[in-house]
Design a protein around this motif. Structure first.
Motif: not given
Length: 478
Positions: A363-377, A442-449
């Motif tokens: 699963t690929r996530l927007p950069p900010d969403a992935y950063s939040a997931l990674r930090s919490a994990f 995480g995706n590299s660009d916030p606009t990437d799906t």
């Protein structure tokens, strides 16, 4: 003694006694509740269960009563696969291939401002695409067995919700075909085979088409230069003994190149007009469902039509995009880790958009969403030794010496308050006990799906209902 009784049972003493009860008894109950809450926010896992076995075990479908007519899904590189390779792909190759697929999806979505038809040259001999070797967008994923022709011949094909055209390799291969497990399909041996004419409206439905004499040519080229070219044809498609689709339109590939494993081709389950779902819409009502097995050594299912089970199925709206009708869009709105909702702005998800895809692994996530997931994990896994990053996965752990580990729960919330609580098999990508990684990137660009990949879909009964424009999830499908 009598004089002491009023003192012993005095108001002040009773109050003190109650305070002592609150101090000693109630905290133990609160601690018990806290412990239960803690356990419910974690998976306790036997470390050995994180690795697949060398023997195939059939998964029992929870919804067998609804899906009696179903195809088995197996991982093409696992022990349940009918495809035999001298050497399977490494984990690094699978993840690198996965990134190639994601890059292709992102390019296709971002560039599809309008549906355009690309023309091939006017003969199969000159319908050439650069034959550079590359990573196939579907390598390392799941296969089903289908029958083509009369009498039918069985073929193992990749199943893919991110593709529309179904195709198999056919005789004669005018230049080359890649090695596959089963013999090539011979159109001359099927009494129901027919090429589609170049003037047929079915030909113009293809994204890339041309002519060879009066025959319609199709072409599918993937983002890594893997491709298939051949005649667009029709024949009987057998899914199960009682599910036969006459005059099914598919690609009879005579020039094919790419790392498709030893599969004979691909079953396209996308949303565009050439896909199986669209062609069989009247027969199955636009309904299909699948369950991806928890390990490469177990089986899942793919089923079409019928009444989907209502018990425990939560439905979220299926969004449409006229520029890219192949893909199934839905709204991801939140991520929950260890029972706690992460603080992520809703615009992070709405800006990127989300698709669900059976062919993408991680699963690929927007950069900010992935950063939040990674930090919490990482916070909840702080008691375990970190391991080095692996390919596209940057949050890894070494479980050497542990019999059991506690993994925080992860849930994805979709529009309509639909909660997909991931199976533990969808949280960690385990290369070895010494390198188990968070199975997100995480995706590299916030606009990437954003892409809801097949690893996170494991064990869910995933229901697609195109007539109602919804996608449903229920746990414990297989």
């Amino acid at each position: 003694m009598a004089s002491l009784l009023p003192t012993f049972f005095s108001h002040d003493y009773l109050l003190l006694l109650l305070l002592l009860l609150f101090a000693f008894v109630l905290p133990s109950r609160c601690s018990h509740a806290t412990q239960k809450e803690y356990l419910s926010s974690h998976h306790t896992v036997d470390v050995r269960s994180l690795l697949p076995t060398n023997s195939c075990s059939s998964s029992k479908a929870l919804h067998e009563g609804y899906y009696e007519q179903r195809l088995n899904i197996v991982h093409q590189h696992g022990p349940c696969s009918p495809l035999h390779r001298k050497k399977n792909l490494s984990h690094k190759q699978i993840l690198n291939n996965d990134q190639s697929r994601v890059d292709w999806i992102h390019r296709r979505i971002s560039s599809s401002t309008s549906k355009q038809q690309d023309k091939l040259r006017d003969s199969l001999d000159s319908a050439t695409i650069p034959a550079r070797s590359g990573r196939s967008l579907s390598t390392g994923n799941y296969i089903v067995s289908i029958g083509i022709g009369t009498p039918k011949r069985d073929f193992s094909v990749l199943f893919d919700t991110g593709s529309d055209v179904t195709w198999i390799q056919c005789k004669p291969c005018v230049s080359y075909c890649y090695p596959q497990q089963e013999p090539l399909f011979d159109p001359l041996q099927s009494s129901t085979y027919a090429n589609i004419s170049c003037g047929s409206p079915y030909c113009s439905q293809l994204n890339s088409y041309g002519c060879s004499g009066s025959g319609c040519l199709y072409s599918v080229q993937y983002g890594d230069n893997s491709y298939t070219v051949g005649f667009f044809a029709q024949d009987s498609l057998t899914l199960t003994p009682s599910n036969v689709i006459p005059n099914f339109r598919f690609g009879c590939g005579e020039k094919n190149r790419g790392l498709f494993g030893r599969a004979a081709g691909l079953l396209g389950l996308g949303g565009d007009t050439t896909s199986l779902v669209s062609q069989a819409y009247q027969k199955y009502g636009g309904v299909f469902a699948y369950c991806i097995p928890p390990t490469t050594s177990s089986t899942g299912y793919l089923a079409f039509g019928g009444s989907s089970p209502t018990t425990n199925v939560q439905y979220t709206p299926m969004l449409t995009d006229t520029d890219t009708p192949t893909f199934y869009f839905l709204n991801l709105v939140a991520i929950i880790v260890g029972g706690q909702k992460l603080s992520i702005s809703p615009t992070v998800f709405s800006t990127a958009g989300t698709i669900i895809d059976s062919g993408t692994v991680i699963t690929r996530l927007p950069p900010d969403a992935y950063s939040a997931l990674r930090s919490a994990f990482q916070r909840k896994m702080s008691g375990y030794k970190s391991a080095s990053a692996f390919s596209i996965l940057d949050t890894c752990y070494d479980f050497t010496g542990y019999n059991n580990v506690k993994i925080p729960t992860v849930a994805l919330q979709f529009d309509g308050s639909v909660m997909a609580n991931l199976d533990v098999s969808g949280i960690l990508y385990v290369q070895s006990i010494s390198q188990a990684c968070l199975a997100f990137a995480g995706n590299s660009d916030p606009t990437d799906t954003a892409i809801f990949g097949n690893m996170q879909q494991k064990t869910f009964n995933v229901v697609y209902d195109l007539s109602k424009k919804v996608i449903g999830f229920s746990p414990g499908g297989c």
